[in-house]
Design an enzyme around this catalytic site. Structure first.
Site, PDB file in Angstrom:
ATOM      1  N   HIS A  10       0.946  -1.431   0.073  1.00 28.68           N
ATOM      2  CA  HIS A  10       0.462   0.413   0.033  1.00 28.68           C
ATOM      3  C   HIS A  10       1.032   1.062  -0.151  1.00 28.68           C
ATOM      4  O   HIS A  10       1.896   1.230   0.628  1.00 28.68           O
ATOM      5  CB  HIS A  10      -0.840   0.069   1.358  1.00 28.68           C
ATOM      6  CG  HIS A  10      -1.785   1.200   1.600  1.00 28.68           C
ATOM      7  ND1 HIS A  10      -2.814   0.743   0.744  1.00 28.68           N
ATOM      8  CD2 HIS A  10      -2.042   2.186   2.288  1.00 28.68           C
ATOM      9  CE1 HIS A  10      -3.771   2.191   0.554  1.00 28.68           C
ATOM     10  NE2 HIS A  10      -3.301   2.839   1.920  1.00 28.68           N
ATOM     11  N   HIS A 130       8.971  -4.345   8.767  1.00 27.37           N
ATOM     12  CA  HIS A 130       8.556  -2.745   8.216  1.00 27.37           C
ATOM     13  C   HIS A 130       8.753  -2.330   9.132  1.00 27.37           C
ATOM     14  O   HIS A 130       8.711  -0.985   9.069  1.00 27.37           O
ATOM     15  CB  HIS A 130       7.081  -3.742   7.677  1.00 27.37           C
ATOM     16  CG  HIS A 130       6.632  -3.069   7.209  1.00 27.37           C
ATOM     17  ND1 HIS A 130       6.674  -1.776   6.288  1.00 27.37           N
ATOM     18  CD2 HIS A 130       5.485  -2.135   7.684  1.00 27.37           C
ATOM     19  CE1 HIS A 130       5.546  -1.027   5.548  1.00 27.37           C
ATOM     20  NE2 HIS A 130       4.675  -0.722   7.083  1.00 27.37           N
ATOM     21  N   HIS A 134      10.192   1.653   9.263  1.00 27.32           N
ATOM     22  CA  HIS A 134       9.441   2.579  10.233  1.00 27.32           C
ATOM     23  C   HIS A 134       9.839   3.717  10.897  1.00 27.32           C
ATOM     24  O   HIS A 134      10.428   4.649  11.411  1.00 27.32           O
ATOM     25  CB  HIS A 134       8.036   2.032   9.786  1.00 27.32           C
ATOM     26  CG  HIS A 134       7.041   2.178   9.222  1.00 27.32           C
ATOM     27  ND1 HIS A 134       6.705   3.153   9.273  1.00 27.32           N
ATOM     28  CD2 HIS A 134       5.639   1.259   9.569  1.00 27.32           C
ATOM     29  CE1 HIS A 134       5.890   2.635   7.995  1.00 27.32           C
ATOM     30  NE2 HIS A 134       5.372   1.859   8.358  1.00 27.32           N
ATOM     31  N   ALA A 420       0.196  18.549   0.330  1.00 29.47           N
ATOM     32  CA  ALA A 420       0.939  19.539  -0.096  1.00 29.47           C
ATOM     33  C   ALA A 420       1.482  20.990   0.432  1.00 29.47           C
ATOM     34  O   ALA A 420       0.272  21.319   1.749  1.00 29.47           O
ATOM     35  CB  ALA A 420      -0.247  20.368  -1.293  1.00 29.47           C
ATOM     36  N   ARG A 450     -15.183  18.401   6.288  1.00 33.27           N
ATOM     37  CA  ARG A 450     -13.189  18.710   6.708  1.00 33.27           C
ATOM     38  C   ARG A 450     -12.807  19.973   6.980  1.00 33.27           C
ATOM     39  O   ARG A 450     -13.065  20.833   6.248  1.00 33.27           O
ATOM     40  CB  ARG A 450     -12.729  18.142   5.417  1.00 33.27           C
ATOM     41  CG  ARG A 450     -13.163  16.292   5.757  1.00 33.27           C
ATOM     42  CD  ARG A 450     -13.005  15.666   4.120  1.00 33.27           C
ATOM     43  NE  ARG A 450     -11.431  15.726   3.535  1.00 33.27           N
ATOM     44  CZ  ARG A 450     -11.269  15.855   2.390  1.00 33.27           C
ATOM     45  NH1 ARG A 450     -12.388  15.007   1.719  1.00 33.27           N
ATOM     46  NH2 ARG A 450     -10.243  15.851   1.961  1.00 33.27           N
TER      47      ARG A 450
HETATM   48 FE   LIG Z   1       2.904  -0.199   7.933  1.00 29.55          FE
END
Ligand SMILES: [Fe+2]
Length: 569
Positions: A10, A130, A134, A420, A450
């Protein structure tokens, strides 16, 4: 030492690290134009190599931020958790494990894939755990020599939460929580319950939470997310199962408490806001609990955060008040895209033994385009433009914004991470409350609840927000000072907070000057900044910027030094 880090799950991404410095980084979605793209990130890898002007044969190591053989650990844990429940078994095998098979098999075939797209070379292939990736992604490019590190996501190979300590180039594991106890998966399951997309729209739940009361929080903290005296937590995975939720189905245990799930597109009833507020509250409490435990173990006042849960900027902002940590660093791609960065930085230091000499102080690591490239696209599309000197460009843009117009602002290198930060942004006047409706009408067509965020001059930030440090990557929500709220209505959320980006004069001088120009006209040293995209990934190229400008009703487009005014119809 040249290292190309990739994440092929992902939010696929690639990051190029040369002699300990991040030279280029980008998410694959910006090239495929499909949000959260998964799979071998061939386009992002190609961009990284091209940007540095090198070939794959120059690369020493290609590394991935997952250890594929560790999948068996996850399988064992998942099997244990599903023995009681055939429906969960079906959901996990058909949705969860099944969907991941492609990406896992790609990892086993990584050398073949790299050779297929880039040719054979001297490069080695390596894999990094993983959660370690991170942790490294946050700590090894932080300004801290020593720090506590907390990584929290849906799941790595099997870990969901890991507590670490970092010193120099060393990262040591202190404690761990494994599947099925996952704060990330719990929050994603609630996201699905509320009719939003998992692993994508979690931030909508966070925004919605401010409109509700946490009426279910007591139940959840007693029965679903239990904070343990040892500093960790346990989750009842049978209350709301992540994989079932992704299929849109929920167990009676969930609906008995929450009622029926929201159908996509349905109006947001108060009950849904209450569910969001409750989930947000219990997840926040779990994060503070973990962070306090981590502080107790490390006695440090510096904290690095990573993993998808580190995008919860409401929780991040409160960490300063709810824990003893005084300085926090989160790099802009805190989710899985950033794991590619961590894998590369970790191996750089592991193999060279060199001390750290790189701090990520800006997110401008993606592709850039020259004005002549922009000009070519404008000419192809027969769009009139003016080339302006910098002073005139800034004055005209600031004037337009102060008059209530909207501008697309496309400059320099694209941002790394989902925010952004003034290089691929829609900009507007933060003083005008109606701007929220105007942007929703003219551009975004997004949910009313939002919030929009401000970009503020770094040196003026503490005049407006209850926080004296910097926030260059827009990852913390802070209270807006009560006396300032009426001045910046378009960027103050219903709960009185805002999620500012502090803009530094050195790291983005042009954007800083634009905000300064706006301040000269209005007395307000900030702009409303929302990402330059319409139901798509943030624009990358001038062509995409122009297409997006045409599709919207934005008044101005600024492409480098080229100024385009929408023709009146
Ligand atoms: Fe992750």
């Amino acid at each position: 030492m040249i290292i190309l880090g990739i994440n092929n799950m992902h939010d696929a991404s690639a990051v190029l690290v040369i002699d300990g410095r991040v030279v280029a980084a980008a998410e694959e979605e910006r090239f495929t134009r499909v949000k959260h793209t998964k799979g071998f990130p061939v386009n992002a890898m190609r961009f990284c190599l091209d940007y540095a002007g090198i070939k794959m044969n120059d690369v020493d190591i290609v590394c991935a931020s997952w250890k594929p053989w560790a999948l068996r650990v996850r399988t064992t844990l998942v099997l244990k958790s599903i023995l009681k429940s055939p429906d969960i078994f079906k959901a996990k095998t058909s949705r969860g494990m099944g969907q991941m098979q492609n990406e896992w098999s790609e990892l086993f075939r990584l050398r073949g894939l790299v050779e297929k797209y880039f040719g054979k070379g001297k490069y080695k292939i390596e894999y990094v755990d993983h959660h370690l990736a991170h942790a490294a992604s946050a700590f090894l490019c932080s300004p801290f020599e020593r720090a506590a590190i907390l990584t929290v996501d849906g799941a790595g190979e099997a870990d969901t939460t890991v507590l670490w300590t970092g010193e120099g180039t060393e990262i040591g594991k202190l404690d761990v929580v494994k599947l099925p106890h996952s704060l990330g998966q719990f929050y994603s399951a609630v996201t699905a319950f509320l009719g939003f997309k998992t692993q994508s729209d979690e931030y909508k739940v966070m925004g919605l939470a401010s409109y509700g009361e946490p009426v279910y929080a007591d139940y959840l903290s007693k029965n679903v997310i239990r904070l343990l005296p040892d500093g960790l937590f346990r989750i009842d995975p049978y209350f709301i199962d992540y994989h079932l939720a992704r299929n849109g189905s929920f167990r009676p245990s969930t609906t008995d408490i929450f009622g029926e799930p929201r159908i996509k597109g349905e109006d947001i009833a108060k009950r849904y806001a209450d569910i969001a507020a409750s989930a947000q509250k219990v997840v926040e409490e779990a994060i503070f609990h973990l962070a306090n435990y981590l502080h107790k173990m490390t006695k440090l006042d510096t904290l690095c955060l990573a993993g998808g849960v580190a995008f919860n900027c409401v929780a991040n902002g409160k960490l300063f008040r709810k824990t003893p940590f005084k300085n926090i660093f989160i790099q802009p791609a805190a989710g899985d895209a950033g794991s590619a960065l961590g894998a590369a930085l970790f191996l750089e230091h592991k193999h060279t033994g060199r001390p750290r000499h790189y701090v990520m102080d800006n997110a401008y690591l993606g592709p850039s385009f020259s004005s002549s490239e922009c000009e070519r696209v404008l000419k192809d599309k027969n769009i009139r433009y003016e080339r302006l000197d910098e002073d005139v460009l800034l004055q005209r843009t600031a004037h337009a914004l102060a008059e209530g117009k909207l501008a697309c602002w496309f400059q320099g290198r694209m941002e790394w991470g989902p925010r952004a930060l003034g290089n691929r942004s829609f900009l507007a006047d933060p003083r005008r409350e109606e701007m929220k409706d105007i942007i929703n009408l003219k551009i975004k067509q997004r949910e009313q609840f939002r919030p929009f965020a401000p970009s503020v001059l770094e040196e003026k930030s503490s005049e407006y927000f209850d926080y004296s440090g910097t926030s260059p990557f827009m990852l913390y929500a802070f209270p807006v000072k009560p006396e300032k709220r009426s001045q910046i209505l378009a960027v103050t959320h219903v709960d009185g907070t805002a999620r500012p980006q502090t803009v530094n004069k050195e790291t983005n001088p042009l954007y800083w000057k634009l905000i300064k120009e706006f301040e000269k006209l209005t007395g307000v040293p900030m702009l409303l900044n929302t990402s330059f995209n319409v139901q798509e990934p943030i624009v990358c190229t001038p062509g995409e910027a122009i297409e997006s400008f045409i599709r919207t009703k934005v008044d101005y487009l600024v492409l480098n030094d080229l100024f385009i005014e929408r023709p009146s119809t």
